[in-house]
Design an enzyme around this catalytic site. Structure first.
Site, PDB file in Angstrom:
ATOM      1  N   HIS A 178       5.359  -4.604  -7.329  1.00  0.00           N
ATOM      2  CA  HIS A 178       5.494  -3.141  -7.282  1.00  0.00           C
ATOM      3  C   HIS A 178       6.900  -2.806  -7.785  1.00  0.00           C
ATOM      4  CE1 HIS A 178       5.944   0.776  -5.221  1.00  0.00           C
ATOM      5  NE2 HIS A 178       4.646   0.778  -5.032  1.00  0.00           N
ATOM      6  N   ASP A 217       7.500  -9.080   0.180  1.00  0.00           N
ATOM      7  CA  ASP A 217       7.089  -7.682   0.224  1.00  0.00           C
ATOM      8  C   ASP A 217       5.702  -7.657   0.868  1.00  0.00           C
ATOM      9  OD1 ASP A 217       5.814  -5.299  -0.309  1.00  0.00           O
ATOM     10  OD2 ASP A 217       6.508  -5.154  -2.384  1.00  0.00           O
ATOM     11  N   GLN A 239       1.383  -4.521   1.318  1.00  0.00           N
ATOM     12  CA  GLN A 239      -0.083  -4.541   1.249  1.00  0.00           C
ATOM     13  C   GLN A 239      -0.710  -5.537   2.221  1.00  0.00           C
ATOM     14  OE1 GLN A 239      -2.046  -2.471  -0.301  1.00  0.00           O
ATOM     15  NE2 GLN A 239      -0.403  -1.397  -1.359  1.00  0.00           N
ATOM     16  N   LYS A 295       0.953   2.453   5.455  1.00  0.00           N
ATOM     17  CA  LYS A 295      -0.228   1.801   4.872  1.00  0.00           C
ATOM     18  C   LYS A 295      -1.035   1.063   5.940  1.00  0.00           C
ATOM     19  CE  LYS A 295       1.785   1.513   0.305  1.00  0.00           C
ATOM     20  NZ  LYS A 295       2.474   0.703  -0.708  1.00  0.00           N
ATOM     21  N   CYS A 346       2.381   1.977  -9.821  1.00  0.00           N
ATOM     22  CA  CYS A 346       3.772   1.494  -9.658  1.00  0.00           C
ATOM     23  C   CYS A 346       3.900   0.032 -10.045  1.00  0.00           C
ATOM     24  CB  CYS A 346       4.304   1.706  -8.236  1.00  0.00           C
ATOM     25  SG  CYS A 346       4.448   3.417  -7.750  1.00  0.00           S
TER      26      CYS A 346
END
Ligand SMILES: *Cc1c(COP(=O)(O)O)cnc(C)c1O
Length: 404
Positions: free
Chosen positions: A121, A198, A201, A224, A362
């Site tokens: 991202h 990261d 997600q 999220k 993104c």
């Protein structure tokens, strides 16, 4: 097992009609919907205990502080961090990554390398590019194959003593790929590089174990994963958080301030300058409790069913091209229909009440890698149903007839 009707009843927004049709919300990778428990907890905080934390001796301030620190504990247990002070409250994944990339100016110099992957991202690219600009370090990129899987042999070739930090996503937001992060972490550590994951997600779909992973940093967004916007956590190993300089200066993050010198507060406060999003931090704990009550095994099993069903159902559409067909995937389906711009599909299915994302998500380098302008992305959550996937497939076919 997951009782889908009971789960759906927790999400008031799902009852809505959009453009006269029942809402089908398939933009979960952009932000999830919120259960009533989370909505109520926000209201309860402001109705009953709103006060600034860590400052007052008065009762409300103590109640707010206790709730905030209890939420930190919830997050600590959730990710299995060794210490509560290794969990920093942030505004989200972007904030967490910037905090680390900024501090790494102290550990990176000209000639060093900072490594990301081809499927990051923009939030996990740009802060590292800024670090490279400040320090003269070089950005290296782990490439991926046509299925949207990172190529581990290339990763190992790129890795060297010059690599100071490797920053990769646990799960790709545009492809759905679940990356072999344990392997990446171990290999990176073998050359002395730190690793930031990261987890934006991953948080909605699984329960990360930061001690088992042995990552140095793990960043999450609350919004999220059924939590409020503007919330998140950054996990950092105690040794790293002690070494890293503060990101922002201000109140709350200091021990002592004189005009000659300021000493910084202990962890986690050193990284939590100013009045934080108190309600958000507390309610992020509520959201994590909600997900854990449903159970991540149940969520994962059901979402994999939705993914398989979705791929099978959409495969019936003539001219469909899937982007991201990794062996291990989260419930994210990115696709294009031959000869049609993704935006046009998105706009037409929206008229039928179906929310999908279109564009580069993104992740512009991912689109460049596949030489496409963007994709249509349907990303599922545990409150979605197979009937909704049927509606999507019908809507896409209808859009295709209208546009060709
Ligand atoms: C959404 C996302 C981010 C950025 O998260 P914010 O909540 O916008 O800070 C970073 N990485 C990935 C993989 C994402 O999906």
């Amino acid at each position: 097992m997951l009782d889908i009707q009971k789960v759906r009843a927790d999400f008031p927004i799902l009852d809505q009609k959009v453009n006269g049709k029942p809402l089908v919300y398939f933009d979960n990778a952009a932000t999830s919907q919120k259960p009533q428990q989370v909505i109520d907890a926000i209201s309860k905080y402001y109705s009953e205990i709103n006060a600034n934390i860590h400052r007052g001796v008065h009762t409300l301030s103590q109640l707010a502080t206790d709730a905030y620190e209890a939420s930190r504990k919830t997050l600590q247990n959730h990710i299995n961090a060794r210490h509560a002070h290794e969990v920093l409250f942030t505004a989200g994944t972007t904030h967490g990554i910037n905090l680390v990339a900024n501090g790494f100016s102290q550990f990176v110099k000209e000639g060093d390398e900072v490594m990301v992957s081809a499927m990051e991202h923009h939030s996990n690219i740009v802060p590292w590019q800024m670090l490279c600009e400040r320090t003269g370090a070089r950005l290296t990129v782990i490439p991926m194959n046509d299925r949207g899987e990172l190529i581990m042999e290339e990763f190992e070739k790129l890795l060297s003593e010059r690599t100071k930090i490797v920053a990769v996503n646990h799960i790709s937001n545009s492809l759905g790929t679940i990356n072999p992060i344990k392997h990446i972490i171990d290999k990176a550590h073998s050359v002395g590089a730190a690793v930031l994951i990261d987890g934006a997600q991953a948080a909605p779909h699984l329960k990360p174990d930061v001690q088992a992973l042995d990552c140095d940093f793990y960043a999450i967004s609350g919004h999220k994963a059924c939590g409020p916007t503007g919330t998140g956590i950054l996990y950092g190993k105690e040794e790293w958080l002690n070494k890293l300089p503060p990101y922002q200066g201000g109140g709350e993050m200091i021990k002592e301030v004189t005009f000659a010198k300021t000493t910084y507060a202990d962890l986690p406060h050193k990284f939590e300058a100013g009045t934080p999003n108190i309600a958000g931090g507390i309610v992020l704990g509520t959201a994590i409790d909600y997900l854990n009550a449903i159970g991540f095994e149940n969520i994962a099993a059901y979402e994999q069913e939705l993914l398989e069903y979705g791929v099978q159902k959409l495969s019936e559409i003539e001219g469909i091209e899937f982007v991201g067909t990794a062996a291990k995937k989260a419930p994210v389906i990115s696709f294009n229909i031959k000869g049609i711009h993704p935006y046009d599909i998105g706009a037409i299915v929206d008229k039928m009440g179906i929310a999908v994302r279109t564009g580069n998500h993104c992740t512009q380098p991912v689109m460049d890698r596949f030489e496409i302008p963007g994709t249509v992305r349907a990303s599922f959550a545990f409150y979605n149903t197979k009937e909704e996937i049927d509606a999507l497939a019908e809507a896409v076919k209808k859009a295709q007839r209208m546009l060709s």
